[in-house]
Motif scaffolding. Structure first.
Motif, PDB file in Angstrom:
ATOM      1  N   GLY A  16       0.796  -1.402  -0.087  1.00 33.72           N
ATOM      2  CA  GLY A  16      -0.040   0.053   0.005  1.00 33.72           C
ATOM      3  C   GLY A  16       0.725   1.278   0.247  1.00 33.72           C
ATOM      4  N   LEU A  17       2.367   1.179   0.357  1.00 32.97           N
ATOM      5  CA  LEU A  17       3.055   2.337   0.237  1.00 32.97           C
ATOM      6  C   LEU A  17       3.869   2.306  -0.998  1.00 32.97           C
ATOM      7  CD1 LEU A  17       4.107   2.036   4.018  1.00 32.97           C
ATOM      8  CD2 LEU A  17       2.740   3.964   3.048  1.00 32.97           C
ATOM      9  N   GLY A  18       3.381   1.679  -1.852  1.00 30.79           N
ATOM     10  CA  GLY A  18       4.123   1.987  -3.191  1.00 30.79           C
ATOM     11  C   GLY A  18       5.210   1.062  -3.575  1.00 30.79           C
ATOM     12  N   CYS A  19       5.257  -0.201  -2.638  1.00 27.81           N
ATOM     13  CA  CYS A  19       6.267  -1.151  -3.467  1.00 27.81           C
ATOM     14  C   CYS A  19       5.877  -1.712  -4.590  1.00 27.81           C
ATOM     15  CB  CYS A  19       6.627  -2.011  -2.172  1.00 27.81           C
ATOM     16  SG  CYS A  19       7.539  -1.414  -0.802  1.00 27.81           S
ATOM     17  N   ASP A  20       6.782  -1.798  -5.580  1.00 31.31           N
ATOM     18  CA  ASP A  20       6.327  -2.513  -6.826  1.00 31.31           C
ATOM     19  C   ASP A  20       6.082  -3.947  -6.725  1.00 31.31           C
ATOM     20  OD1 ASP A  20       7.093  -0.008  -8.401  1.00 31.31           O
ATOM     21  OD2 ASP A  20       9.289  -0.368  -7.947  1.00 31.31           O
ATOM     22  N   ASP A  47       9.484 -23.317  10.191  1.00 33.97           N
ATOM     23  CA  ASP A  47       8.809 -23.392  11.797  1.00 33.97           C
ATOM     24  C   ASP A  47       8.862 -21.745  12.194  1.00 33.97           C
ATOM     25  OD1 ASP A  47      11.601 -23.896  11.754  1.00 33.97           O
ATOM     26  OD2 ASP A  47      11.327 -24.556  13.666  1.00 33.97           O
ATOM     27  N   TYR A  48       9.417 -21.077  11.543  1.00 31.93           N
ATOM     28  CA  TYR A  48       9.467 -19.556  11.758  1.00 31.93           C
ATOM     29  C   TYR A  48       8.701 -18.842  10.872  1.00 31.93           C
ATOM     30  CZ  TYR A  48      13.425 -19.489  15.057  1.00 31.93           C
ATOM     31  OH  TYR A  48      14.403 -19.776  16.171  1.00 31.93           O
ATOM     32  N   ALA A  49       7.970 -17.549  11.379  1.00 36.02           N
ATOM     33  CA  ALA A  49       7.266 -16.533  10.578  1.00 36.02           C
ATOM     34  C   ALA A  49       8.221 -16.034   9.691  1.00 36.02           C
ATOM     35  CB  ALA A  49       6.905 -15.394  11.325  1.00 36.02           C
ATOM     36  N   PRO A  50       7.855 -15.806   8.408  1.00 39.55           N
ATOM     37  CA  PRO A  50       9.011 -15.221   7.269  1.00 39.55           C
ATOM     38  C   PRO A  50       9.213 -13.896   7.252  1.00 39.55           C
ATOM     39  CG  PRO A  50       6.465 -15.242   6.492  1.00 39.55           C
ATOM     40  CD  PRO A  50       6.650 -16.016   8.004  1.00 39.55           C
ATOM     41  N   ASN A  51      10.207 -13.325   6.847  1.00 34.26           N
ATOM     42  CA  ASN A  51      10.461 -12.140   6.558  1.00 34.26           C
ATOM     43  C   ASN A  51       9.415 -11.340   5.429  1.00 34.26           C
ATOM     44  OD1 ASN A  51      12.609 -11.922   8.332  1.00 34.26           O
ATOM     45  ND2 ASN A  51      13.751 -13.283   6.818  1.00 34.26           N
ATOM     46  N   ALA A  52       9.077 -10.282   5.804  1.00 31.17           N
ATOM     47  CA  ALA A  52       8.205  -9.371   4.803  1.00 31.17           C
ATOM     48  C   ALA A  52       9.124  -8.478   3.979  1.00 31.17           C
ATOM     49  CB  ALA A  52       7.230  -8.533   5.567  1.00 31.17           C
ATOM     50  N   ILE A  53       9.024  -8.557   2.744  1.00 28.84           N
ATOM     51  CA  ILE A  53       9.851  -8.121   1.774  1.00 28.84           C
ATOM     52  C   ILE A  53       9.244  -7.018   0.692  1.00 28.84           C
ATOM     53  CG2 ILE A  53      11.858  -8.333   0.188  1.00 28.84           C
ATOM     54  CD1 ILE A  53      12.726  -9.928   2.615  1.00 28.84           C
ATOM     55  N   GLY A  54       9.645  -5.783   0.647  1.00 27.99           N
ATOM     56  CA  GLY A  54       8.983  -4.840  -0.317  1.00 27.99           C
ATOM     57  C   GLY A  54      10.104  -4.455  -1.348  1.00 27.99           C
ATOM     58  N   LEU A  55       9.943  -4.554  -2.406  1.00 26.61           N
ATOM     59  CA  LEU A  55      10.854  -3.821  -3.245  1.00 26.61           C
ATOM     60  C   LEU A  55      10.327  -2.750  -4.177  1.00 26.61           C
ATOM     61  CD1 LEU A  55      13.792  -4.326  -5.086  1.00 26.61           C
ATOM     62  CD2 LEU A  55      12.177  -5.581  -6.634  1.00 26.61           C
ATOM     63  N   LYS A  56      10.973  -1.399  -4.234  1.00 31.54           N
ATOM     64  CA  LYS A  56      10.666  -0.367  -4.985  1.00 31.54           C
ATOM     65  C   LYS A  56      11.517  -0.006  -5.936  1.00 31.54           C
ATOM     66  CE  LYS A  56       9.220   4.657  -4.001  1.00 31.54           C
ATOM     67  NZ  LYS A  56       8.151   4.448  -4.762  1.00 31.54           N
ATOM     68  N   ARG A  57      11.548   0.055  -7.135  1.00 34.86           N
ATOM     69  CA  ARG A  57      12.274   0.291  -8.042  1.00 34.86           C
ATOM     70  C   ARG A  57      12.607   1.918  -8.218  1.00 34.86           C
ATOM     71  NH1 ARG A  57      15.063  -3.849 -10.328  1.00 34.86           N
ATOM     72  NH2 ARG A  57      13.985  -5.852 -10.378  1.00 34.86           N
ATOM     73  N   GLY A  58      13.900   2.425  -8.383  1.00 35.13           N
ATOM     74  CA  GLY A  58      13.971   3.749  -8.514  1.00 35.13           C
ATOM     75  C   GLY A  58      13.597   3.953 -10.126  1.00 35.13           C
ATOM     76  N   THR A  59      13.708   5.259 -10.581  1.00 36.30           N
ATOM     77  CA  THR A  59      13.436   5.584 -11.939  1.00 36.30           C
ATOM     78  C   THR A  59      14.789   6.115 -12.603  1.00 36.30           C
ATOM     79  OG1 THR A  59      12.719   7.755 -11.272  1.00 36.30           O
ATOM     80  CG2 THR A  59      11.014   6.470 -11.618  1.00 36.30           C
ATOM     81  N   VAL A  60      15.946   6.447 -11.875  1.00 39.76           N
ATOM     82  CA  VAL A  60      17.157   6.881 -12.486  1.00 39.76           C
ATOM     83  C   VAL A  60      18.067   5.716 -12.223  1.00 39.76           C
ATOM     84  CG1 VAL A  60      19.074   8.248 -11.975  1.00 39.76           C
ATOM     85  CG2 VAL A  60      16.756   9.329 -11.455  1.00 39.76           C
ATOM     86  N   ASN A  61      18.050   4.986 -11.142  1.00 37.94           N
ATOM     87  CA  ASN A  61      18.785   3.740 -11.052  1.00 37.94           C
ATOM     88  C   ASN A  61      17.909   2.452 -10.681  1.00 37.94           C
ATOM     89  OD1 ASN A  61      21.554   5.019 -11.167  1.00 37.94           O
ATOM     90  ND2 ASN A  61      20.998   6.150  -9.488  1.00 37.94           N
ATOM     91  N   ASP A  89       6.013   8.348  -3.262  1.00 40.64           N
ATOM     92  CA  ASP A  89       5.835   8.944  -4.576  1.00 40.64           C
ATOM     93  C   ASP A  89       7.179   9.467  -5.065  1.00 40.64           C
ATOM     94  OD1 ASP A  89       6.102  11.007  -2.963  1.00 40.64           O
ATOM     95  OD2 ASP A  89       4.684  12.345  -3.762  1.00 40.64           O
ATOM     96  N   VAL A  90       8.461   9.051  -4.681  1.00 40.69           N
ATOM     97  CA  VAL A  90       9.587   9.521  -4.939  1.00 40.69           C
ATOM     98  C   VAL A  90      10.263   8.566  -5.936  1.00 40.69           C
ATOM     99  CG1 VAL A  90      11.958   9.951  -4.232  1.00 40.69           C
ATOM    100  CG2 VAL A  90       9.951  10.988  -3.036  1.00 40.69           C
TER     101      VAL A  90
END
Length: 163
Positions: A90-94, A104-118, A162-163
């Motif tokens: 909801g915060l804009g991660c692609d 047996d462990y809870a997972p890691n939550a991963i969010g990936l947000k791609r840049g426009t310049v790099n 939005d950056v």
């Protein structure tokens, strides 16, 4: 170190910090290192700092506290990480996903947000959402350390949406 769930419980009662490392290598598609890009202008940095909200940060900490138990092998911790993943989306991660390094462990939550310049450069900001206490399976809200770190990650995602 290899141990069983009871051994993990006993280790969590000691003054040590535990972490797990995923078993799946995630190197596919990662580019070779490049020279560091020029720094952002101070005006953009201060604009991003100005977006940080104490109320938003407190709301995340309160929401994680409301799960009451975030010991890493509990369903409550898994639900908390599902919530974090949904927030990242909801915060804009692609893309977002849950990365399980131990079943047996809870997972890691991963969010990936791609840049426009790099778009092929990766910066990692992380925190751990699980928590422990003297009675980890009964009550382990972990707001002073674990929830505050997650709140910082989510607040950064919100500031950069939005950056």
């Amino acid at each position: 170190m290899a141990t069983d769930p009871e051994g993990i419980y006993e280790l969590n009662c000691l003054p040590v910090q535990l972490c797990g490392v995923g078993r799946e290598t995630r190197t596919a598609g990662l580019p070779a290192a490049r020279p560091v890009a020029a720094a952002m202008p101070d005006s953009l940095v201060w604009a991003l700092v100005g977006r940080v909200s104490e109320d938003s940060t407190r709301a995340v900490i309160q929401r994680l506290w409301d799960f009451r138990v975030r010991y890493s092998d509990t369903d409550s911790c898994r639900r908390a990480l599902d919530w974090v993943k949904t927030r990242l989306a909801g915060l804009g991660c692609d893309s977002t996903w849950l990365d399980t390094f131990r079943p047996d462990y809870a997972p890691n939550a991963i969010g990936l947000k791609r840049g426009t310049v790099n778009p092929d450069r990766y910066y990692v900001v992380c925190a751990h959402a699980d928590a422990t206490s003297e009675t980890p399976r009964a009550y382990s809200p972990g707001c002073e350390d674990n929830a505050s770190g997650v709140a910082a990650v989510l607040e950064l995602a919100r500031a950069l949406a939005d950056v």
